[in-house]
Design an enzyme around this catalytic site. Structure first.
Site, short mmCIF file in Angstrom:
data_model
loop_
_atom_site.label_atom_id
_atom_site.label_comp_id
_atom_site.label_asym_id
_atom_site.label_seq_id
_atom_site.Cartn_x
_atom_site.Cartn_y
_atom_site.Cartn_z
N HIS A 35 -7.95 -5.28 -0.13
CA HIS A 35 -6.71 -4.57 0.21
C HIS A 35 -5.96 -5.39 1.26
O HIS A 35 -5.92 -5.05 2.44
CB HIS A 35 -7.04 -3.17 0.73
CG HIS A 35 -5.88 -2.22 0.70
ND1 HIS A 35 -5.27 -1.84 -0.47
CD2 HIS A 35 -5.21 -1.60 1.71
CE1 HIS A 35 -4.29 -1.00 -0.19
NE2 HIS A 35 -4.23 -0.86 1.12
N ASP A 86 -9.97 -4.84 -4.61
CA ASP A 86 -9.48 -3.78 -3.72
C ASP A 86 -10.36 -2.54 -3.85
O ASP A 86 -10.42 -1.91 -4.90
CB ASP A 86 -8.03 -3.45 -4.07
CG ASP A 86 -7.31 -2.66 -2.99
OD1 ASP A 86 -7.99 -1.92 -2.23
OD2 ASP A 86 -6.08 -2.76 -2.89
N SER A 116 0.83 -1.20 0.00
CA SER A 116 0.00 0.00 0.00
C SER A 116 0.87 1.26 0.00
O SER A 116 1.71 1.42 -0.88
CB SER A 116 -0.97 -0.04 1.19
OG SER A 116 -1.98 0.93 1.05
#
Length: 238
Positions: free
Chosen positions: A210, A178, A122
């Site tokens: 995610h 996601d 991320s």
């Protein structure tokens, strides 16, 4: 620029002679210890190697604009979580310097940069791209998981200006489900980096949100071994 900060870090040590290193950066709100534990849960063991030390730094707590200024362990600030807004360059530059100190610690331990890989999940993946593609282009590779760069990122400009110099190879992975960082943002990042000369591969995982998943982490592990095979860390770049 603020003074250099010594970042907290945990590491999974190599089981044999230390000849290579991986720096693995966590996502926003997490810690190095938290990411190590998550990877362990996904793989049912640490991501460990005979010759590679895996380092998990922790971002310092700082006010984070998407959380209305609340403190969070983030690598840099964002005006909002979007690929369509300016980058918060002041905080990015500060953290590139702080993380650069970890790279230099590994160099002092006898590991040259061409025997290092930088990656992250991320926000950590975006931070890894800034660090590797702008300041440490001689590392062996960079990986970005569920990550994206803003449109107009200075990373694209830095890579485009590196004509004639080798660039780190990129591995990107992203879940099709996601909702926090849409797949299209990751695909756009990969495409734009390829357009400016980065050798990149992109892998999507159906239904993955995610998160990390085992097939993804097994791919990352095998890719790291490809970029950092066992052997001496002396000599020039491969």
């Amino acid at each position: 620029m603020a003074a250099l900060q010594t970042l907290k870090r945990c590491a999974v040590s190599q089981t044999g002679k230390h000849t290579a290193s991986v720096i693995f950066l966590h996502g926003s709100g997490d810690t190095g210890q938290g990411l190590r534990a998550w990877v362990h849960d996904v793989l049912a063991q640490d991501m460990a190697f005979e010759h590679i030390r895996v380092i998990y730094p922790t971002a310092p707590a700082r006010p984070y604009t998407p959380m209305h200024g609340a403190l969070s362990h983030v690598w840099f600030d964002r005006y909002k979580i979007s690929h369509d807004c300016p980058e918060h360059l002041e905080s990015i530059e500060q953290m590139c310097s702080n993380l650069g100190a970890i790279i230099h610690d590994e160099i002092r331990a006898g590991v040259p940069k061409h025997r290092m890989v930088i990656g992250g999940f991320s926000m950590g993946g975006a931070m890894a791209l800034h660090l590797a593609c702008r300041y440490h282009q001689d590392v062996a590779g960079v990986f970005a998981l569920s990550s994206f760069l803003n449109r107009g990122s200075v990373v694209y400009q830095a890579v485009e200006g590196a004509t004639g110099r080798p660039l780190p190879e990129l591995l990107q992975c992203h879940g099709t489900g996601d909702e926090l960082v849409p797949l299209a943002w990751g695909e756009e990042t990969s495409s734009l980096l390829k357009n400016v000369g980065v050798t990149a591969s992109f892998h999507s995982y159906p239904g993955l949100n995610h998160q990390l998943c085992r097939p993804e982490m097994e791919l990352v592990r095998s890719w790291i071994l490809k970029k950092l095979p066992p052997g001496s860390c002396s000599g020039g770049a491969p």
